[in-house]
Motif scaffolding. Structure first.
Motif: not given
Length: 92
Positions: A50-55, A60-68
């Motif tokens: 996580d570059l940006i915490p999910d909270y 927070g979800l944006f970085d998860d989507v980009m990594v996936a």
């Protein structure tokens, strides 16, 4: 420009399921490519980076989507040309 390609890929992701299924079942795809992509996917699920915490909700979800999306695009790049042409998926 790369951001928009990833976003476009994300919106067309649902059309890519048959491609990913054949990616793992195909004898044309090297075993090392299959293992590398599987390790990346499982590794991200087990240890989410996580570059940006999910909270922080949307950000927070944006970085998860980009990594996936990055992992899935790497799978497309590792696939043979015949498989990409069959499913009309581009790799750039």
């Amino acid at each position: 420009m790369r951001f928009f390609r990833r976003l476009k890929f994300l919106f067309k992701f649902h059309k890519s399921f048959p491609f990913f299924k054949e990616f793992y079942l195909s004898k044309e795809v090297r075993v090392t490519a299959k293992l590398a992509s599987l390790i990346l996917i499982i590794g991200y699920i087990v240890f989410p980076f996580d570059l940006i915490p999910d909270y922080l909700l949307v950000l927070g979800l944006f970085d998860d989507v980009m990594v996936a999306t990055l992992i899935l695009q790497q799978m497309v790049k590792m696939a043979p040309d015949s498989l990409r042409k069959k499913y009309d998926i581009e790799s750039k």
